[in-house]
Design an enzyme around this catalytic site. Structure first.
Site: not given
Length: 194
Positions: A12, A17-18, A40-41, A57-58, A69, A91
């Site tokens: 969730g 998770k990442s 990356a999405t 995240h970066r 990307e 991710d």
């Protein structure tokens, strides 16, 4: 055809998770003496809060990791990067599917099923280790609104398809990994929590 070296990490929002997937990628890449390529999405949503999420995240990723990307053609990006010369981390499927079903231009997109088929085929043909992250969003109530129900249903179906291909499936709960499917020996993390 041999099964892909695919690890699937579900959870969730803010489940860890990442971070867990990043640790798995680092450990697997070190074990195999490979670099990591991060796919990356997320697309720029145009708001400060989401931009801060992307920046977080970066900042957490090691500087030496490659970055690609992917917008709608995630299958093509995987086919071009999962060639065995890197550990690939995707991710995440959640944002990719949102891009597919709800394009930025607002025009209806009828090729979602074809894109999911292509993604499944690309994952099945991947060479080398690949780790894929997705949200598990179907644990709550049935959402109001047809568009949201469609998204929840499509993501659930996509997650099932990826999990069926994967050697390993981990569900993250409160930062703790729970093994759902285990087919690899010699886990590079030693089974430790992320």
């Amino acid at each position: 055809m041999t099964a892909p070296d695919l690890t699937f990490v579900l959870g969730g929002a803010r489940s860890g998770k990442s971070r867990h997937a990043e640790q798995l990628a680092q450990a697997r890449a070190s074990q195999l003496a490979l670099p990591v390529t991060y796919i990356a999405t997320a697309r720029d949503a145009g708001d400060a809060e989401f931009a801060a999420r992307i920046a977080h995240h970066r900042a957490r990723r090691p500087a030496q990791w490659g970055l690609v990307e992917a917008d709608l053609d995630l299958a093509g990006v995987i086919a071009g990067t999962a060639d065995g010369r890197a550990c690939v981390l995707v991710d995440c499927l959640t944002l990719w599917l949102a891009n597919v079903l709800c394009p930025a231009d607002g025009k209806p997109n009828d090729d979602g099923a074809a894109r999911m088929d292509a993604l499944e085929a690309a994952l099945a043909q991947a060479k080398g280790p690949i780790i894929v992250v997705s949200n598990e969003i179907g644990l709550g109530v049935v959402p109001m609104g047809a568009i949201t129900r469609r998204y929840v249903d499509e993501l659930g179906r996509l997650n099932q398809r990826v999990a069926a291909l994967a050697r390993e499936v981990t569900l993250m709960v409160a930062g703790l990994p729970m093994a759902i499917k285990s087919g690899r020996t010699g886990d590079p993390t030693g089974g430790r929590a992320a």
